[in-house]
Design an enzyme around this catalytic site. Sequence first.
Site, PDB file in Angstrom:
ATOM      1  N   LEU A   1       0.776  -1.314   0.019  1.00  0.00           N
ATOM      2  CA  LEU A   1       0.096  -0.060   0.090  1.00  0.00           C
ATOM      3  C   LEU A   1       0.823   1.380  -0.097  1.00  0.00           C
ATOM      4  O   LEU A   1       1.916   1.342   0.584  1.00  0.00           O
ATOM      5  CB  LEU A   1      -1.020   0.083   1.231  1.00  0.00           C
TER       6      LEU A   1
ATOM      7  N   HIS B   1      -3.304   4.191  -2.383  1.00  0.00           N
ATOM      8  CA  HIS B   1      -4.407   3.465  -1.832  1.00  0.00           C
ATOM      9  C   HIS B   1      -4.862   4.219  -0.406  1.00  0.00           C
ATOM     10  O   HIS B   1      -6.116   3.985  -0.304  1.00  0.00           O
ATOM     11  CB  HIS B   1      -3.805   2.258  -1.368  1.00  0.00           C
TER      12      HIS B   1
END
Length: 295
Positions: free
Chosen positions: A33, A37
Site C-alpha cells: 500500500l 491506496h
Amino acid sequence: MKIVKSIKKIQQSLEKERLKGKSIGFVPTMGALHQGHLSLIRRARKDNKLVVVSIFVNPAQFGPKEDFKKYPRSLKKDALLCKKCGVDFIFYPDAKAMYPKGYKTYVSVEALSDCLCGKSRPGHFKGVATVVAKLFNIIGPCTAYFGQKDAQQAVIIKKMAEDLNMSLKIKVLPTVRETDGLALSSRNVYLNKEERKDAAVLYRALNLARDLIGRGQKNSRKIITAISRMVNYKKTAKIDYVYIVDLENLIPVKVVKGRVLVALAVKFGRTRLIDNVIIESVKLKTQSAKLKLKV
Ligand code: PAF
C-alpha cells in the site's frame, strides 16, 4: 481491525454488519500500500460505516512472463497502515481459496479489454474483471473505490458492474503523485536511480499534451508525436504505447474534441509504468483564452 483469510468467515461477519444497517465501503488492492491506496481508504472511511480492504496478489491477472512472483508483498506494514486509516476488516485470502481446483468461471469485458494495456498484456483484464467480480460478491459493498491511475481498469470495472447489474457504486479517485509528478505505484520500487529520475517524464509528457490541447491543437497524431519525442529523449525509456482515446469506449480519436483520455505505458529498464490524464479540450481552450486576455 480484523484480518480475515477465510471467504466464509468474512461473508458471515459482513452479513451481520449489513443486518445492522451498516454501509460497506470496499477498497480492493494487491497490497504494498502507498498514499494512492490510502487516499481511497480515507475516502471509503469518510463515506461509510464500515471499511473493508482486500489484499490479494491475483495470479489470474499476471502473464506468464510478468512479475507475479516478485510483486512486493508486505502484509505487516499494510496492516499497520490500514489500522491507522480506520479500516475495519482486511480480507486476505490465498490463491487456493479464490481459485480452488476445478475453477472454471471467468468474466471478460469485451472490446474494452483488448486495447491499450490489453494489447501488451493479453488476459490481464479478464483476470482483473474476474477477481473484482468475485470480491464484489464476497464483500457485498455499497461502494467500491478505485484509482484513476488505472484508467482502463476503472472503465472496465464500471462497465462490468453496469452490464452484470451489480448494485454498487464505483468511485474513481484522482491519481496521487510524487512531488516530481510520478504517479504512485507499487511497482515504482523496482526502478533504479536513473530509471526513477527518467520516469518523471511521464507526467511532463502528459502535461505537454494538456498544453498543446489548451493552445488549440486538435490533431491527435501531432500530440502523440510530441509526447513520444519527449519520452524517447530519456535513455532508460522505451514506449509501449501512447494513445488519445474516448472515455467510454477507449477508441483512439483522430481529432480531440470534448473529454479525452491521454494514456501511456512506458518501460523504464524492465519496469513497465502507466499513467494518464483526462483532458477537456473546450474548457482548456476557454481557460487559456482567459489567461491570454489577462496578460
Ligand atoms: O488495481 C489493483 O490493485 C488490482 O488490479 C485489483 C483491482 C485489486 C484487482 O486485483
